[in-house]
Write a protein that holds these residues in place. Structure first.
Motif, PDB file in Angstrom:
ATOM      1  N   ASN A  42       0.885  -1.194  -0.118  1.00 32.81           N
ATOM      2  CA  ASN A  42      -0.067   0.065  -0.005  1.00 32.81           C
ATOM      3  C   ASN A  42       0.858   1.240   0.062  1.00 32.81           C
ATOM      4  OD1 ASN A  42      -2.418  -1.696   0.658  1.00 32.81           O
ATOM      5  ND2 ASN A  42      -1.239  -1.955   2.462  1.00 32.81           N
ATOM      6  N   HIS A  71      -2.798   4.082  -0.355  1.00 31.98           N
ATOM      7  CA  HIS A  71      -2.770   4.265   1.027  1.00 31.98           C
ATOM      8  C   HIS A  71      -2.743   5.718   1.340  1.00 31.98           C
ATOM      9  CE1 HIS A  71      -1.525   3.090   5.120  1.00 31.98           C
ATOM     10  NE2 HIS A  71      -0.601   3.427   5.047  1.00 31.98           N
ATOM     11  N   ILE A  90      -7.682   9.576  -1.957  1.00 31.11           N
ATOM     12  CA  ILE A  90      -7.670   8.004  -2.215  1.00 31.11           C
ATOM     13  C   ILE A  90      -7.836   7.980  -3.894  1.00 31.11           C
ATOM     14  CG2 ILE A  90      -9.242   5.964  -2.273  1.00 31.11           C
ATOM     15  CD1 ILE A  90     -10.158   6.832   0.368  1.00 31.11           C
ATOM     16  N   HIS A 108      -7.287  -0.626  -0.767  1.00 36.36           N
ATOM     17  CA  HIS A 108      -6.730   0.416   0.060  1.00 36.36           C
ATOM     18  C   HIS A 108      -6.386  -0.116   1.445  1.00 36.36           C
ATOM     19  CE1 HIS A 108      -7.003   4.420   1.577  1.00 36.36           C
ATOM     20  NE2 HIS A 108      -7.645   4.182   2.665  1.00 36.36           N
ATOM     21  N   TYR A 110      -6.279   1.446   5.216  1.00 36.21           N
ATOM     22  CA  TYR A 110      -6.590   2.781   5.878  1.00 36.21           C
ATOM     23  C   TYR A 110      -5.317   3.443   6.579  1.00 36.21           C
ATOM     24  CZ  TYR A 110     -11.517   1.729   5.410  1.00 36.21           C
ATOM     25  OH  TYR A 110     -12.719   1.363   4.942  1.00 36.21           O
ATOM     26  N   TYR A 115     -10.596   5.465   9.820  1.00 32.17           N
ATOM     27  CA  TYR A 115     -11.865   5.427   8.819  1.00 32.17           C
ATOM     28  C   TYR A 115     -13.042   5.569   9.495  1.00 32.17           C
ATOM     29  CZ  TYR A 115     -12.715   0.696  10.717  1.00 32.17           C
ATOM     30  OH  TYR A 115     -12.931  -0.450  11.630  1.00 32.17           O
ATOM     31  N   LYS A 120     -16.312   4.424   4.478  1.00 33.29           N
ATOM     32  CA  LYS A 120     -16.526   3.053   3.884  1.00 33.29           C
ATOM     33  C   LYS A 120     -17.680   3.222   3.140  1.00 33.29           C
ATOM     34  CE  LYS A 120     -17.428  -0.008   6.965  1.00 33.29           C
ATOM     35  NZ  LYS A 120     -18.127  -0.895   8.115  1.00 33.29           N
ATOM     36  N   LEU A 123     -16.079   4.539  -0.629  1.00 31.27           N
ATOM     37  CA  LEU A 123     -15.194   3.645  -1.323  1.00 31.27           C
ATOM     38  C   LEU A 123     -15.503   2.991  -2.555  1.00 31.27           C
ATOM     39  CD1 LEU A 123     -12.880   2.398   1.647  1.00 31.27           C
ATOM     40  CD2 LEU A 123     -12.604   4.349   0.237  1.00 31.27           C
ATOM     41  N   ILE A 128     -13.051   1.339  -5.188  1.00 29.90           N
ATOM     42  CA  ILE A 128     -12.114   0.583  -4.163  1.00 29.90           C
ATOM     43  C   ILE A 128     -12.967  -0.531  -4.004  1.00 29.90           C
ATOM     44  CG2 ILE A 128     -11.099   0.415  -2.109  1.00 29.90           C
ATOM     45  CD1 ILE A 128      -9.433   2.055  -3.699  1.00 29.90           C
ATOM     46  N   ALA A 131     -10.968  -2.450   1.809  1.00 28.83           N
ATOM     47  CA  ALA A 131      -9.897  -1.608   2.682  1.00 28.83           C
ATOM     48  C   ALA A 131      -9.663  -2.407   4.081  1.00 28.83           C
ATOM     49  CB  ALA A 131     -10.841  -0.200   2.966  1.00 28.83           C
ATOM     50  N   TYR A 147     -14.760  -3.707   3.281  1.00 27.54           N
ATOM     51  CA  TYR A 147     -14.478  -2.229   3.794  1.00 27.54           C
ATOM     52  C   TYR A 147     -14.034  -2.101   5.153  1.00 27.54           C
ATOM     53  CZ  TYR A 147     -16.136  -1.586  -1.059  1.00 27.54           C
ATOM     54  OH  TYR A 147     -16.168  -1.691  -2.491  1.00 27.54           O
TER      55      TYR A 147
END
Length: 262
Positions: A42, A71, A90, A108, A110, A115, A120, A123, A128, A131, A147
């Protein structure tokens, strides 16, 4: 009776996730590649000019065979930021990393484990698919929420004990997933490169483990959910774009995309 498995009819999978893209990744990748272990790195595209970071010209070749994920451009603690900044952190990171790797970037981690529910929810619209958090679960199970994907353990959290436990599992009715995370510079800081070397020696090169990136695990498990069957389980339909592996009354079956009938 149908049991879904990982590719190759395995019921164990191993994936790792390492953050920040510092030069210590080079040594970590040498170890991982030696033992055939694959994972996700990341990166912060806006920090690559820093002396301790891997430069943009090295990214594509160095991480070949592994996954590069976002990241945050500047590694901001995004739960403290306006949502407009979260989007830029992001999406701009994703765009820059795709340009560097020539691949679609869809994962991704966090930054600082930061987060929120609002993030969430955002994303998926940013492309994405999953995560990772910084919260150890101590478990070897699939995430309930991609997520909010809690890894099994940080490499400083009883890694070799977890590895022994993981290797000892042998119940075919379960799908085990071992997920390790950390930062490669921590091995330099803590002078414990021997831990990750021993871990890879223990878990690498085994026929009963699927070695995958975070995205590969995510996409495969999502694909499994696209399979549906007739009541008598003689007709199966794979609505995904990849092969799905399963055991039907003990028989190994690989379902290609489309309709399958017994």
């Amino acid at each position: 009776m149908i049991y879904y498995t990982y590719p190759g009819f395995r019921n164990k999978a191993l994936t790792i996730s390492y953050d920040d893209g510092l030069w210590s990744d080079v040594h970590l990748l040498e170890i991982l590649n030696r033992y055939g272990i694959r994972g996700t790195f990341n990166l912060n595209s806006g920090c690559m000019q820093e002396e301790r970071r891997i430069g943009k010209d090295r990214i594509a070749e160095l991480y070949k065979g592994h996954e590069v994920a976002t990241h945050g451009v500047e590694h901001l603690t995004i739960a403290r930021c306006p949502m407009t900044d979260v989007v830029k952190e992001i999406l701009n990171d994703r765009e820059a990393l795709e340009e560097l790797t020539g691949k679609i970037v869809c994962g991704h981690a966090y930054p600082n484990g930061s987060y929120s529910h609002e993030i969430k929810t955002l994303l998926p619209s940013l492309g994405i698919h999953y995560a990772r958090t910084a919260t150890d679960s101590g478990k070897y199970t699939h995430p309930q929420d991609f997520y909010e994907w809690n890894p099994t353990c940080h490499h400083n959290n009883r890694l070799l004990e977890h590895a022994k436990e993981f290797l000892a599992f042998d119940l075919p009715q379960f799908q085990y997933l071992f997920y390790v995370w950390g930062h490669s510079y921590e091995f330099d800081r803590d002078k414990n490169w021997d831990v990750i070397e021993e871990f890879c020696k223990m878990t690498g090169g085994r026929e009963d483990i699927w070695y995958a990136t975070n995205a590969e695990v995510c996409h495969y498990l999502m694909a499994v959910k696209s399979v549906y069957t007739s009541v008598d389980e003689k007709i199966l339909f794979n609505g995904s774009g990849q092969d799905i592996y399963l055991l039907r009354n003990g028989e190994k079956i690989c379902i290609h995309p489309g309709l399958y009938s017994v």
